[in-house]
Design an enzyme around this catalytic site. Structure first.
Site, PDB file in Angstrom:
ATOM      1  N   HIS A 161       6.683   0.413   6.733  1.00 35.92           N
ATOM      2  CA  HIS A 161       6.328  -0.636   7.691  1.00 35.92           C
ATOM      3  C   HIS A 161       5.994  -1.918   6.930  1.00 35.92           C
ATOM      4  CE1 HIS A 161       5.930   2.026  11.282  1.00 35.92           C
ATOM      5  NE2 HIS A 161       5.800   2.932  10.332  1.00 35.92           N
TER       6      HIS A 161
ATOM      7  N   ARG B  15       0.852  -1.191   0.000  1.00 40.60           N
ATOM      8  CA  ARG B  15       0.000   0.000   0.000  1.00 40.60           C
ATOM      9  C   ARG B  15       0.886   1.238   0.000  1.00 40.60           C
ATOM     10  NH1 ARG B  15      -5.590  -0.523   2.966  1.00 40.60           N
ATOM     11  NH2 ARG B  15      -6.261  -0.476   0.787  1.00 40.60           N
TER      12      ARG B  15
ATOM     13  N   MET C 164       4.842   6.660   2.170  1.00 39.66           N
ATOM     14  CA  MET C 164       4.506   5.961   3.405  1.00 39.66           C
ATOM     15  C   MET C 164       4.039   4.555   3.118  1.00 39.66           C
ATOM     16  SD  MET C 164       3.327   9.364   3.720  1.00 39.66           S
ATOM     17  CE  MET C 164       3.652  10.703   4.880  1.00 39.66           C
ATOM     18  N   PRO C 165       4.910   3.700   2.700  1.00 37.93           N
ATOM     19  CA  PRO C 165       4.391   2.371   2.346  1.00 37.93           C
ATOM     20  C   PRO C 165       4.068   1.542   3.586  1.00 37.93           C
ATOM     21  CG  PRO C 165       6.516   2.788   1.290  1.00 37.93           C
ATOM     22  CD  PRO C 165       6.318   3.841   2.342  1.00 37.93           C
ATOM     23  N   TYR C 166       3.014   0.747   3.441  1.00 33.55           N
ATOM     24  CA  TYR C 166       2.698  -0.323   4.376  1.00 33.55           C
ATOM     25  C   TYR C 166       2.617  -1.591   3.544  1.00 33.55           C
ATOM     26  CZ  TYR C 166       0.031  -3.590   7.177  1.00 33.55           C
ATOM     27  OH  TYR C 166      -0.378  -4.720   7.842  1.00 33.55           O
TER      28      TYR C 166
END
Lengths: 67, 67, 67, 67, 67, 67
Positions: free
Chosen positions: F41, D7, F1-3
């Protein structure tokens, strides 16, 4: 309290098909696990074939090769 | 390092509402669990009512019946 | 029909803390988006620090270095 | 049978970048865990910056402040 | 290439029940959407009732009150 | 902001393997998308083979047949 997330490629799935998927998965959870329909949520995510990787490549490319 | 995913139906949620949700959930995690805001990520997914099944039917239909 | 997934590291979070998180996030969604509590589901996943990567390393290691 | 969900914020990521991400993550899972590429699925979700909360605010605002 | 995530409370679901859920959901996706079984993955997450919030409280408490 | 969420079967993956997966996926996202490691994260979920359905059956059974 089931929550189900169905992720599929975006391929022109119709409202009738979505309705059938929701009805059948709900029926499965009610019958097999005795869950309540009004506590069962099912979210369908339709993913662009450029965003679904499979076998190390994008599905767009995978399908082009498969032809 | 919390990661929070909020999935809701797509109903014209405004930027101000999203901002408020993010601010409040972050505040909850900071206060209750002592988490750091700069390590807290919250992703909001807005789902078409044709893609959210509830009580064995699509939310689109559920709402039409409820009227 | 919100579904919320809260993912945090497994750090001995108590039942009281979980209850508070659930109560507050539900209250936020009810107040900001007018959602119904009985259609709001919140799942908390507690993740071992060996399974949460941050800044290119496992959180276990990140915390050891931070001491 | 790995399933990976990446994501990221929606920032004009190109098809070539997505292809590279899919190829590299698949290669990692094959090399480190001996997984089979044809059983490895990777879904990339691109999230609007208004829908990604970070540090208690929307990423849209966070970036505007950071300038 | 469907990926399905079924999240339910941890209530002593048996292997036979899991097998039936997987068989039926796969059959639904094959019949309705013409998906291939060998590209269909279904992950079942069993969640402790202390970790599933519903109606503003933990399911553990919700069930105790419902008795 | 990768998840990033990596879901794999529970097969005795070691801490060293997890560390390598986290390091490599983070490196990919930094190199390809210019992401910051301290905003990246990666959560690894290890799933019991009784809870991962594939090809219409549980992975436990699928592997027993494949022998």
């Amino acid at each position: 309290m089931p929550y189900v997330n169905v992720r599929i490629t975006k391929d022109g799935v119709t409202r009738e098909q979505k309705q059938q998927i929701v009805a059948e998965i709900t029926a499965t959870l009610v019958r097999v696990l005795n869950k309540k329909p009004e506590q069962t949520h099912i979210v369908i995510d339709e993913i662009d074939t450029d965003n679904w990787g499979f076998a190390g490549m994008l599905t767009t490319e995978y399908r082009a090769r498969a032809k």
